[in-house]
Design an enzyme around this catalytic site. Structure first.
Site, PDB file in Angstrom:
ATOM      1  N   THR A 110      10.409 -73.130  -1.087  1.00 20.99           N
ATOM      2  CA  THR A 110       8.965 -72.991  -0.922  1.00 20.99           C
ATOM      3  C   THR A 110       8.493 -71.654  -1.452  1.00 20.99           C
ATOM      4  O   THR A 110       9.292 -70.741  -1.675  1.00 20.99           O
ATOM      5  CB  THR A 110       8.551 -73.160   0.557  1.00 20.99           C
ATOM      6  OG1 THR A 110       7.130 -73.412   0.603  1.00 20.99           O
ATOM      7  CG2 THR A 110       8.871 -71.929   1.402  1.00 20.99           C
ATOM      8  N   GLY A 132      15.626 -77.418  -3.534  1.00 25.53           N
ATOM      9  CA  GLY A 132      14.213 -77.292  -3.206  1.00 25.53           C
ATOM     10  C   GLY A 132      13.960 -75.970  -2.507  1.00 25.53           C
ATOM     11  O   GLY A 132      14.885 -75.342  -1.973  1.00 25.53           O
ATOM     12  N   ASP A 149       2.084 -78.225  -7.285  1.00 25.65           N
ATOM     13  CA  ASP A 149       0.704 -77.967  -7.715  1.00 25.65           C
ATOM     14  C   ASP A 149       0.483 -78.412  -9.165  1.00 25.65           C
ATOM     15  O   ASP A 149      -0.621 -78.757  -9.569  1.00 25.65           O
ATOM     16  CB  ASP A 149       0.369 -76.471  -7.616  1.00 25.65           C
ATOM     17  CG  ASP A 149       0.908 -75.785  -6.366  1.00 25.65           C
ATOM     18  OD1 ASP A 149       1.970 -76.200  -5.858  1.00 25.65           O
ATOM     19  OD2 ASP A 149       0.283 -74.812  -5.912  1.00 25.65           O
ATOM     20  N   TRP A 152      -1.793 -81.599  -3.190  1.00 22.19           N
ATOM     21  CA  TRP A 152      -1.748 -81.615  -4.670  1.00 22.19           C
ATOM     22  C   TRP A 152      -1.022 -82.870  -5.146  1.00 22.19           C
ATOM     23  O   TRP A 152      -1.372 -83.451  -6.172  1.00 22.19           O
ATOM     24  CB  TRP A 152      -1.032 -80.376  -5.212  1.00 22.19           C
ATOM     25  CG  TRP A 152      -1.689 -79.027  -5.017  1.00 22.19           C
ATOM     26  CD1 TRP A 152      -1.063 -77.876  -4.589  1.00 22.19           C
ATOM     27  CD2 TRP A 152      -3.055 -78.647  -5.277  1.00 22.19           C
ATOM     28  NE1 TRP A 152      -1.957 -76.831  -4.559  1.00 22.19           N
ATOM     29  CE2 TRP A 152      -3.190 -77.267  -4.977  1.00 22.19           C
ATOM     30  CE3 TRP A 152      -4.183 -79.345  -5.725  1.00 22.19           C
ATOM     31  CZ2 TRP A 152      -4.397 -76.575  -5.112  1.00 22.19           C
ATOM     32  CZ3 TRP A 152      -5.387 -78.647  -5.854  1.00 22.19           C
ATOM     33  CH2 TRP A 152      -5.480 -77.293  -5.554  1.00 22.19           C
ATOM     34  N   SER A 202      -2.187 -67.826   1.712  1.00 26.33           N
ATOM     35  CA  SER A 202      -0.765 -67.666   2.022  1.00 26.33           C
ATOM     36  C   SER A 202      -0.644 -67.098   3.434  1.00 26.33           C
ATOM     37  O   SER A 202      -0.930 -65.910   3.651  1.00 26.33           O
ATOM     38  CB  SER A 202      -0.110 -66.725   1.007  1.00 26.33           C
ATOM     39  OG  SER A 202       1.220 -66.477   1.398  1.00 26.33           O
ATOM     40  N   ASP A 257      -1.365 -72.940 -14.583  1.00 24.83           N
ATOM     41  CA  ASP A 257      -2.660 -73.335 -14.029  1.00 24.83           C
ATOM     42  C   ASP A 257      -3.776 -73.406 -15.064  1.00 24.83           C
ATOM     43  O   ASP A 257      -4.954 -73.568 -14.716  1.00 24.83           O
ATOM     44  CB  ASP A 257      -3.041 -72.414 -12.870  1.00 24.83           C
ATOM     45  CG  ASP A 257      -2.155 -72.682 -11.667  1.00 24.83           C
ATOM     46  OD1 ASP A 257      -1.805 -73.860 -11.460  1.00 24.83           O
ATOM     47  OD2 ASP A 257      -1.794 -71.736 -10.963  1.00 24.83           O
ATOM     48  N   ARG A 289      -0.895 -78.003   1.664  1.00 23.50           N
ATOM     49  CA  ARG A 289      -1.624 -78.022   0.383  1.00 23.50           C
ATOM     50  C   ARG A 289      -0.748 -78.596  -0.731  1.00 23.50           C
ATOM     51  O   ARG A 289      -1.248 -79.261  -1.635  1.00 23.50           O
ATOM     52  CB  ARG A 289      -2.157 -76.639   0.016  1.00 23.50           C
ATOM     53  CG  ARG A 289      -3.153 -76.736  -1.117  1.00 23.50           C
ATOM     54  CD  ARG A 289      -4.145 -75.600  -1.215  1.00 23.50           C
ATOM     55  NE  ARG A 289      -3.610 -74.338  -1.621  1.00 23.50           N
ATOM     56  CZ  ARG A 289      -3.466 -73.265  -0.832  1.00 23.50           C
ATOM     57  NH1 ARG A 289      -3.820 -73.327   0.438  1.00 23.50           N
ATOM     58  NH2 ARG A 289      -2.972 -72.132  -1.283  1.00 23.50           N
TER      59      ARG A 289
HETATM   60  N1  GLY Z   1      -1.850 -73.516  -6.758  1.00 28.24           N
HETATM   61  C1  GLY Z   1      -1.744 -72.415  -5.887  1.00 28.24           C
HETATM   62  C2  GLY Z   1      -2.158 -72.707  -4.511  1.00 28.24           C
HETATM   63  O1  GLY Z   1      -2.446 -73.854  -4.179  1.00 28.24           O
HETATM   64  O2  GLY Z   1      -2.194 -71.766  -3.719  1.00 28.24           O
END
Ligand code: GLY
EC number: 3.2.1.179
Length: 377
Positions: A210, A208, A150, A226, A340, A89, A222
């Site tokens: 999550t 794949g 992301d 992204w 989350s 990030d 989300r």
């Molecule tokens: N990039 C981490 C999130 O979107 O929570």
């Protein structure tokens, strides 16, 4: 005053009040209406810097510039100390802080810092597997072979570094990673995996999965957001029409599934009932991403009307139903984001990135100010 203008004025007022509240610290997500602050050690700290730069561009008020420059100083120290940068990030962090300063005022030290940040991100490039490792140390059993969608928003830092140095190592890593993401994270029906695993020594595709979504095969809203924005930016930098097509298809998937009030739940596959959490930040990111996507489409593009309608509906609902307009003391701009839901970590709170993308989208709509993912013409 237009709805967008009203929302911008409110956002600017709140951001100014937050300068005093936050001091040298950085907001992340809220709990009971109060932002948790940190000393610049979260993945989200660039968003506060970016909001300050956006407010400065809009108002030309030096209080915003002073605070924004203070955050860039903090990002200098963070890089010097290599503090909490062992993740991908770095793109979010330095695009919206030092790169923003470079874009706005061509500050040479800010440019050098941004290039150093790009080099730090390159340390996560894994030549054997040919991807950018999202999290954890090299060789890590669980995360060593893992990419996440992301990361599409971290690639602009590498494209930008290529544009400023001519060194194609940045471009090659970004393009190879974007191609891999397109192939494995985006599914045939234009939905997406949040993450994907590869065999670390050979790059063989495994499966794949999550991290923050409802289940491995679901579509975390989300993550989809992204992808919408990230692929549009990869198109801007490379001109590869496949990236534009991917952004377009992911945007259609997202906007075709807007619920009754036009702001998405946290996962497209989560069962919906009165308790289901939203993620207003996913809608704000998508709105900003659709603005980028639209900027590349012809005036008579067959999808334009659909995308513009989805954008208007999303932004109108965010302003009217999710913003804190009418709560003058609120710290955040957008309610009902979720960090989350399954992890019960800020499942229904302010998210600083939701606030950032909401403001970015408003300013682009009202003033044509596009944020800090690329250089202005
Ligand atoms: N990039 C981490 C999130 O979107 O929570």
């Amino acid at each position: 005053m237009s709805l967008w203008q009203k929302a911008i004025e409110d956002a600017v007022r709140k951001t100014k009040a937050n300068i005093e509240r936050f001091g040298d610290q950085f907001p992340h997500v809220s709990s009971n209406g109060t932002y948790a602050l940190n000393d610049n050690n979260e993945w989200t700290d660039g968003f506060w810097s970016g909001m300050l730069w956006l407010c400065y561009e809009y108002t030309q008020d030096d209080a915003f510039r002073k605070a924004a420059v203070g955050t860039v100083d903090s990002f200098h120290r963070r890089l010097d100390e290599h503090r909490q940068l062992d993740h991908h990030d770095i793109g979010f962090l330095y695009s919206l802080s030092s790169k923003a300063q470079w874009i706005i005022e061509k500050d040479e030290a800010a440019k050098q810092l941004t290039l150093q940040a790009a080099d730090t991100l390159m340390k996560r490039w894994r030549p054997k597997g040919r991807y950018i490792q999202a999290w954890g140390k090299e060789g890590d059993e669980r995360n060593g072979g893992r990419i996440i969608i992301d990361c599409m928003m971290n690639l602009p830092l590498l494209y930008w570094a290529y544009a400023h140095t001519g060194d194609d190592k940045y471009l090659n890593a970004a393009v190879i990673h974007a191609d891999l993401s397109r192939r494995f994270l985006v599914r045939g029906d234009d939905s997406s995996y949040h993450t994907f695993y590869f065999e670390q020594e050979t790059g063989e595709a495994l499966r794949g999965g999550t991290h923050q979504g409802y289940m491995d095969g679901s579509t975390w809203t989300r993550g989809q957001a992204w992808g919408v924005y990230g692929f549009a930016l990869s198109y801007r930098y490379t001109g590869n029409p496949l990236y534009l097509e991917t952004s377009r298809r992911m945007a259609r998937y997202f906007l075709e599934r807007l619920p009754e009030d036009d702001v998405v739940y946290w996962d497209f596959n989560a069962p919906v009932n009165a308790e289901t959490k939203r993620d207003s930040s996913a809608s704000a990111i998508t709105a900003a991403g659709v603005l980028e996507l639209l900027s590349h489409l012809e005036p008579d593009d067959a999808d334009r009307a659909f995308l513009e309608d989805g954008l208007q509906r999303t932004m109108t609902s965010l302003v009217e139903n999710y913003s804190t307009i009418g709560q003058p003391e609120a710290e955040g701009l957008l309610e009902h984001g979720s960090y989350s839901v399954r992890g019960n970590n800020a499942p229904d709170d302010y998210m600083i990135w939701g606030d950032y993308y909401y403001l970015e989208a408003l300013l682009r709509l009202e003033r044509g100010i596009p944020g800090y993912w690329y250089e202005r013409k």
